[in-house]
Design an enzyme around this catalytic site. Sequence first.
Site, mmCIF file in Angstrom:
data_model
loop_
_atom_site.group_PDB
_atom_site.id
_atom_site.type_symbol
_atom_site.label_atom_id
_atom_site.label_comp_id
_atom_site.label_asym_id
_atom_site.label_seq_id
_atom_site.Cartn_x
_atom_site.Cartn_y
_atom_site.Cartn_z
ATOM 1 N N LYS A 1 0.813 -1.215 0.000
ATOM 2 C CA LYS A 1 0.000 0.000 0.000
ATOM 3 C C LYS A 1 0.847 1.266 0.000
ATOM 4 O O LYS A 1 0.323 2.353 -0.265
ATOM 5 C CB LYS A 1 -0.954 -0.015 1.191
ATOM 6 C CG LYS A 1 -2.024 -1.094 1.081
ATOM 7 C CD LYS A 1 -3.000 -1.043 2.237
ATOM 8 C CE LYS A 1 -4.144 -2.026 2.060
ATOM 9 N NZ LYS A 1 -3.735 -3.437 2.370
HETATM 10 C C1 LIG Z 1 -4.481 -4.486 1.711
HETATM 11 C C2 LIG Z 1 -3.760 -5.789 1.606
HETATM 12 C C3 LIG Z 1 -4.177 -6.809 0.738
HETATM 13 C C4 LIG Z 1 -5.440 -6.701 -0.077
HETATM 14 O O1 LIG Z 1 -5.328 -5.743 -1.104
HETATM 15 P P1 LIG Z 1 -6.666 -5.222 -1.848
HETATM 16 O O2 LIG Z 1 -6.170 -4.192 -2.798
HETATM 17 O O3 LIG Z 1 -7.540 -4.651 -0.772
HETATM 18 O O4 LIG Z 1 -7.298 -6.398 -2.507
HETATM 19 C C5 LIG Z 1 -3.406 -7.940 0.641
HETATM 20 N N1 LIG Z 1 -2.284 -8.108 1.381
HETATM 21 C C6 LIG Z 1 -1.853 -7.158 2.242
HETATM 22 C C7 LIG Z 1 -0.629 -7.410 3.041
HETATM 23 C C8 LIG Z 1 -2.566 -5.966 2.388
HETATM 24 O O5 LIG Z 1 -2.125 -5.040 3.244
#
Ligand SMILES: *Cc1c(COP(=O)(O)O)cnc(C)c1O
Length: 444
Positions: A107
């Site tokens: 993210k």
């Molecule tokens: C947020 C997250 C996900 C999921 O991603 P999305 O874009 O919401 O599908 C998967 N793995 C980790 C470690 C995350 O922080």
Amino acid sequence: MKYFSTNNPHLTASLREAVINGLAPDRGLYMPESIRPLSSDFYADIHQLSFHDIAFEVAKAFFGDDIPAEDLRQITADTLSFDVPLVKVANGIFSLELFHGPTLAFKDVGARFMARMLEYFIAHPVQEHQAPRGDVNVLVATSGDTGSAVANGFLGVKGIHVFVLYPKGKVSPIQECQFTTLGRNITAVEVDGVFDDCQRLVKQAFLDADLRHHLSMTSANSINVARLLPQAFYYFYAYAQLRRQQLAGKAPQGAPVISVPSGNFGNLTAGLFAHRMGLPVARFVAANNANDIFYHYLRTGDYSPKASIPTLANAMDVGDPSNFARILALYGSAHKAICKDIAGATYTDDDISTTMRRCHESTGYVLDPHGACAYEALLNHVGPAQPGIFLETAHPAKFKEKVDTILGTDISLPPRLAAFMKGVKHSEPMSSDFADFKAFLLSR
Ligand SMILES: *Cc1c(COP(=O)(O)O)cnc(C)c1O
């Protein structure tokens, strides 16, 4: 370029409006009106391009009408101060390590890009009356990972204040330190409740006319196009790195199968955008934990949101994925076409532990619980002479207790993570009552 609402194609907004407001006024998600394919020259030379060059080309296709090239290059360069390496795990199987950013989670890419883009829009108001009143307030509810990436992405950005709402006692100590020790323009709000309470407070704040009148507010989760679309960058870069391996005879030829551990489906949706821009992908795999709503949709065509179930891969504990509306919009709701491009998979916590152990024993590679879902789903969907890439979305050390218990390891904390643990924690205690939260926001 204009952005339209998934609820009404005639309701459009500029990029600036879409980013500053987050959600369309009719509660739909914004979609770009057109998706521009990249040139055949770009694809022919992609293995010779750097991550920056690739990201800049992709950014221009999305945002080039709205932000001058030099500013866009700067925003992109500031975002990507770390690498996203493609690591060989087994024959034909590669991990795209998305966890080398400041908070060690994928993210970081979207959060950093969104912070820089919002900063740009605040610094360049188009007309006097369009300048936001006071700070832009970014509200974010988190069960851990989102809060840390957003807080660190926006830290010190002028004109923006971030409120991170998190459930008291329900995020890991490492995660809590990543957003409660920063200070400056970051306020951590410790809610006496569960994650759903935090999310409800944020949603209610956006809907509250009184608050909207007094404060400029936006959301920094993957409903925001400025956080969602930049995630396409690393799909292209993964392909560039795969091409290098293929040209060196170190990977099977052909387009890869790409497996994505999914919760709100922002990451996967960004991959679908990349594919629309011409990126060769044999098929995507949407890897779910026990929260199998999308898997069920692929099998039956029926989409039934459920309450989320807590699992080992907790960043994917989502019972009503927010980007599902975007996937429908991309495919004109054609279930068959969606199934052709995306395969599904769902795993229990036992499956996840077994996969982590098996992968560690046979390859030496340490998966985190989220990456484990993607790895297992990839093995189940890639052909013997086909290249496969799974997205490793978090550094295993972020889930150290779980990983060590499952693998019998003692993995070390990267220095960046350890540094957060030394800071002084500060947060604002909050009840789960909206009236209290509203009064708090208005009093600031
Ligand atoms: C947020 C997250 C996900 C999921 O991603 P999305 O874009 O919401 O599908 C998967 N793995 C980790 C470690 C995350 O922080």
